[in-house]
Write a protein that holds these residues in place. Structure first.
Motif, PDB file in Angstrom:
ATOM      1  N   CYS A 253       0.846  -1.200   0.000  1.00 57.02           N
ATOM      2  CA  CYS A 253       0.000   0.000   0.000  1.00 57.02           C
ATOM      3  C   CYS A 253       0.880   1.247   0.000  1.00 57.02           C
ATOM      4  O   CYS A 253       1.287   1.721  -1.042  1.00 57.02           O
ATOM      5  CB  CYS A 253      -0.921  -0.019   1.215  1.00 57.02           C
ATOM      6  N   VAL A 254       1.197   1.765   1.184  1.00 55.74           N
ATOM      7  CA  VAL A 254       2.042   2.957   1.274  1.00 55.74           C
ATOM      8  C   VAL A 254       3.381   2.635   1.925  1.00 55.74           C
ATOM      9  O   VAL A 254       4.274   3.469   1.967  1.00 55.74           O
ATOM     10  CB  VAL A 254       1.342   4.083   2.069  1.00 55.74           C
ATOM     11  N   GLU A 255       3.519   1.422   2.444  1.00 56.25           N
ATOM     12  CA  GLU A 255       4.760   1.035   3.108  1.00 56.25           C
ATOM     13  C   GLU A 255       5.900   0.969   2.093  1.00 56.25           C
ATOM     14  O   GLU A 255       5.675   0.751   0.910  1.00 56.25           O
ATOM     15  CB  GLU A 255       4.595  -0.309   3.822  1.00 56.25           C
TER      16      GLU A 255
ATOM     17  N   SER B  42      -0.970   2.065   7.761  1.00 59.38           N
ATOM     18  CA  SER B  42      -1.614   1.581   6.534  1.00 59.38           C
ATOM     19  C   SER B  42      -2.606   0.482   6.889  1.00 59.38           C
ATOM     20  O   SER B  42      -2.344  -0.707   6.735  1.00 59.38           O
ATOM     21  CB  SER B  42      -0.557   1.047   5.553  1.00 59.38           C
TER      22      SER B  42
ATOM     23  N   GLY C 103      -6.554   4.816   8.059  1.00 63.36           N
ATOM     24  CA  GLY C 103      -5.242   5.441   7.994  1.00 63.36           C
ATOM     25  C   GLY C 103      -5.119   6.578   8.997  1.00 63.36           C
ATOM     26  O   GLY C 103      -5.513   6.464  10.159  1.00 63.36           O
TER      27      GLY C 103
ATOM     28  N   GLY D 216       4.522   3.759   7.223  1.00 61.83           N
ATOM     29  CA  GLY D 216       3.582   4.365   6.287  1.00 61.83           C
ATOM     30  C   GLY D 216       2.547   5.230   6.978  1.00 61.83           C
ATOM     31  O   GLY D 216       2.002   4.870   8.020  1.00 61.83           O
TER      32      GLY D 216
ATOM     33  N   LEU E 218      -0.825   6.742   5.930  1.00 64.15           N
ATOM     34  CA  LEU E 218      -1.826   6.628   4.867  1.00 64.15           C
ATOM     35  C   LEU E 218      -2.859   7.740   4.943  1.00 64.15           C
ATOM     36  O   LEU E 218      -3.580   7.867   5.935  1.00 64.15           O
ATOM     37  CB  LEU E 218      -2.527   5.269   4.969  1.00 64.15           C
TER      38      LEU E 218
ATOM     39  N   GLY F 210      -4.977   1.835   1.063  1.00 62.98           N
ATOM     40  CA  GLY F 210      -3.758   1.983   0.274  1.00 62.98           C
ATOM     41  C   GLY F 210      -3.835   1.194  -1.015  1.00 62.98           C
ATOM     42  O   GLY F 210      -2.809   0.833  -1.585  1.00 62.98           O
TER      43      GLY F 210
END
Length: 819
Positions: free
Chosen positions: A452-454, A671, A699, A729, A731, A795
């Protein structure tokens, strides 16, 4: 097909349709897309049957070799096919979008839900009676013999209650593989698996088997050689199938395509790729086998534009390929990525609604030398994603201060299409954060989104840079307020630091929170470690480890400490609810004295029922500052509440600490995917005015409708969080109506807003849903009219109509921002 560069179109782009600007799929890719779109997600028992056969035949083998034999047996015997319009070969299951079952990880929920998969309220899977029969027949072999069985049994007795009650959510950790990884695709395409094979042989031949450590390494090396050979043979099976189809077709053009495909598959991924098409085929087969070996999600593709572009530009100069052909191959690749599917238990599905696999492609950003990484393939990838219009692969743009306005506009043109992509991650925060944690500068500059955003360093990072356990902040707060007793189950879970109804100051509550969140954090680590040990001892991923530096050098799998870097994070859920709840308590109870502790607690326990409950709730909604509006009163409270978690989690190394990798540590991450819905089901009414069993905020996004001061205020609130410490992350979802971005002027306003967020406020991440409320509501009522409608869930993106109604409602309720 005409493709445009920004320079060629910036004068008239406002007047062009997306199809005119980005181009359209070629006729054969349109047919392939339609066939994939029409494919019904279906449960496939073939891999489960083959894995069972392999385990029965080789259960006496050392575990690395057992896993290698299993992969070999599956690759040698699974059904393969090449679609009539495909230019790239490779399938995960017997049909596109079919989901294989991985019995070695879990079978209990599979059997329990066999008759429910096709009756779910969302994420529906078709299943035949024959498939049910096959799964029931193999189930006895797996009784007390799966990761779930071993993982749960390994939880210390005192920890089980935290898992059972959902206080620490770790379903995915003991019912599937790890995932959350990017292997070294750059080396795969430039050196081939033969290079890895040679390296493994050298290491194996240098061992002294009288040394116990060397003996342990020998198992991994022998397993690695077996899996490399199996992948080579797997590619060879497709080569022979392509030759067979070429001999049978009457279409001369297709015959030549199939013969070319066969030649490529006889070569890659075992040998180095020489052309752009060879490189794509090599990447795809390796990516595919990783997801046949294990069903861990978030297996990502790294910086695709960086390692593919040299092949593209060489082919372009030689006249082997043109831009249109490259984009067509990329569209085929994108569609292949979407064919991968995963079957989850319904409980796990609530945390991952929409059948996501989180397979992320990262583009742009900086090179290891600190220069712009934008290249022709960067643009081609954007165009291919725009043409395909599928929710997978995930696409992330790495932002940095030197990213041109022209490229930012190009990314926004794709965002305007309403797919929730690309998301944007910020080099200006992530790179320094990595360097501060011991990552080498050249590696930090080469980071990529992994799921996702990691983020992680491709080919050098271990599993789960995020994706460990979920900790529910608002539910923990309710437990703290109830003297350590869960008000839902009545179980005493934490120490009693005083009941809220007996507290006389806000400071008392915050001191109790500080001690309690540290307790929960410790229990989450205990559960995570038990999961990790069960995975390490029983389910090594041999191919994944072989292709991750420096497992071969150390003679260890990733889980044993083979990766160069190994840092992980769990997921903290309900950030906005926590902020607004604390603001309610501080202001209404202890400052303004409008509500007593007993009145508020009674309202929570009765879910705001009655005139008194509704009166209190209305005061909360109208009189209390809300997170997301740049109000220090509430923003500072969540920073204060987050600190003890961040401080505590640093104390606990992961199971690879001191065994080779740099790091071996834990850090925070937000996330939460769609866990805000699943964990909301387990949470009673909270002091922010939220009703019991409803979704939490996702998030670090504000609670729906509470952010009333516009997107700049949201950005400012989020910038106050300790972003440099939340390396797992941060998010942030935002929603805008398509009308807002119709003009180039407003697109440039968004560019300016993003630059302010990333450059001045040091934001970590943001992503956009470009869709209006009316469209979403109509799609709920008439799903057959909106089968192509994509939304950003967390994400990741998903087709809106595949989601259950509760997740749909959660997306509809999000605040629609204006510029």
């Amino acid at each position: 097909m005409t493709l445009h560069t920004v320079e060629a179109t910036k004068k008239n782009v406002d007047n062009e349709t997306p199809e005119e600007y980005f181009g359209t799929l070629t006729p054969r890719m349109k047919r392939l897309r339609e066939s994939i779109l029409n494919a019904k997600p279906t449960v496939d028992a073939e891999r489960a049957v083959l894995a069972t056969e392999a385990y029965k035949a080789h259960q006496n083998e050392q575990v690395d070799l057992l896993r290698a034999y299993t992969v070999e047996h599956i690759l040698n015997n699974m059904t393969i096919y090449i679609e009539p319009d495909a230019l790239i070969a490779g399938n995960q299951a017997r049909g596109n979008r079919w989901a294989p079952v991985f019995p070695e990880y879990s079978m209990n929920w599979v059997i329990d839900e066999l008759d429910k998969f096709d009756k779910r309220p969302g994420d529906v899977f078709q299943i035949s009676e024959e498939t049910k029969k096959q799964l029931r027949e193999i189930a006895p072999f797996w009784k007390n013999n799966t990761l779930e069985d071993r993982g749960y049994a390994s939880f210390p007795p005192e920890a089980k209650i935290f898992y059972d009650l959902g206080l620490v959510g770790a379903d995915g950790n003991i019912t599937s593989g790890d995932g959350h990884i990017i292997v070294n695709y750059d080396e795969v395409i430039n050196k081939g698996l033969v290079w890895y094979e040679d390296r493994v042989l050298d290491k194996l031949n240098s061992l002294d088997l009288a040394n116990i450590d060397d003996m342990k390494k020998s198992y991994f090396y022998r397993a690695s050689l077996k899996v490399i050979a199996a992948v080579k043979n797997f590619a060879g099976r497709y080569a022979k199938l392509a030759e067979k189809q070429a001999a049978e077709t009457n279409d001369e053009d297709r015959r030549q395509e199939l013969l070319t495909m066969a030649n490529i598959l006889h070569k890659v991924p075992y040998e180095p790729a020489s052309t752009f098409r060879e490189a794509l085929q090599s990447i795809w087969l390796v990516h595919l086998v990783l997801q046949i070996e294990s069903n861990g999600h978030s297996v990502s593709l790294g910086r695709l534009d960086q390692y593919l572009d040299p092949f593209y530009e060489r082919d372009l100069k030689k006249g082997i390929i043109n831009e249109a052909q490259a984009v067509e191959l990329l569209t085929n690749f994108d569609m292949k990525v979407y064919t991968i599917n995963k079957l989850r238990s319904w409980h796990h599905t609530e945390f991952s609604a929409g059948m996501p696999l989180y397979q992320n492609i990262t583009i742009a950003g900086q090179t290891p030398e600190g220069k712009s990484g934008v290249n022709p393939t960067t643009y081609n990838i954007l165009h291919s994603i725009a043409q395909v219009h599928f929710p997978q692969p995930n696409l992330t743009v790495r932002y940095f201060n030197g990213l041109s306005d022209d490229f930012m506009l190009e990314a926004i043109r794709v965002i305007k299409l309403g797919m929730g992509m690309p998301a944007l991650n910020n080099d200006e925060v992530i790179i320094p954060s990595f360097i501060n944690r011991g990552v080498k500068k050249e590696d930090a500059y080469n980071y990529s989104a992994s799921g996702c955003v990691e983020t992680a360093v491709p080919g050098k990072w271990g599993y789960r840079c995020t994706g460990m356990s979920f900790v529910n902040f608002p539910r923990t707060l309710l437990i703290v307020m109830n003297g350590g007793k869960d008000p839902d189950s009545g179980k005493q879970l934490l120490h009693n630091y005083g009941k809220f109804t007996e507290m006389t100051s806000f400071d008392q509550l915050m001191k109790a929170w500080d001690k309690s969140i540290r307790e929960i954090t410790r229990w989450s680590v205990i559960i995570e470690n038990a999961c990790d040990l069960a995975l390490e001892q029983n389910y090594p991923d041999i191919l994944c480890s072989t292709l991750t530096d420096d497992c071969i050098g150390r003679g260890k799998t990733i889980k044993e400490g083979g990766a160069v870097y190994d840092m992980i994070s769990g997921l903290q859920v309900g950030i906005a609810n926590m902020a607004d709840s604390l603001a309610t308590i501080k202001k209404l109870v202890f400052e303004d004295h409008k509500v007593t502790t007993k009145q508020l607690w009674h309202a929570l326990q009765t879910n705001w029922e009655g005139d008194e409950g509704q009166k209190i709730r209305n005061m909360i909604l109208e009189d209390v500052p809300k997170y997301g509006n740049d109000d220090d009163y509430v923003d500072d409270l969540i920073v204060e509440a987050y600190k003890p978690y961040i401080d505590e989690i640093k104390k606990y190394p992961n199971t690879r600490y001191g065994r080779g990798p740099i790091g071996g540590i834990r850090y925070a991450g937000t996330s939460s995917i769609s866990a805000n819905v699943g964990q909301g089901h387990e949470t009673l009414a909270t002091p922010d005015g939220r009703y019991a069993r409803t979704a939490l905020a996702e998030g670090v996004s504000p609670e729906h409708g509470m952010d009333t001061e516009g997107p700049t205020a949201v950005f400012k609130s989020i910038s106050k969080l300790p972003t440099m410490d939340i390396t797992g992350g941060v998010l942030l979802n935002q929603k805008m109506s398509p009308q807002v971005l119709r003009s180039k002027e407003n697109c440039m306003k968004l560019v300016g807003l993003l630059r302010a967020f990333f450059n001045r406020l040091h934001g970590y991440h943001v992503q956009y849903n470009i869709v209006n409320r009316e469209t979403l509501i109509d799609a709920q009522k008439h799903p057959e009219k909106h089968r192509d409608l994509i939304v950003r869930v967390a994400g990741y993106s998903a087709f809106f109509v595949t989601l259950n109604k509760e997740t749909q409602d959660d997306i509809i309720a999000r605040t629609e921002e204006k510029l």
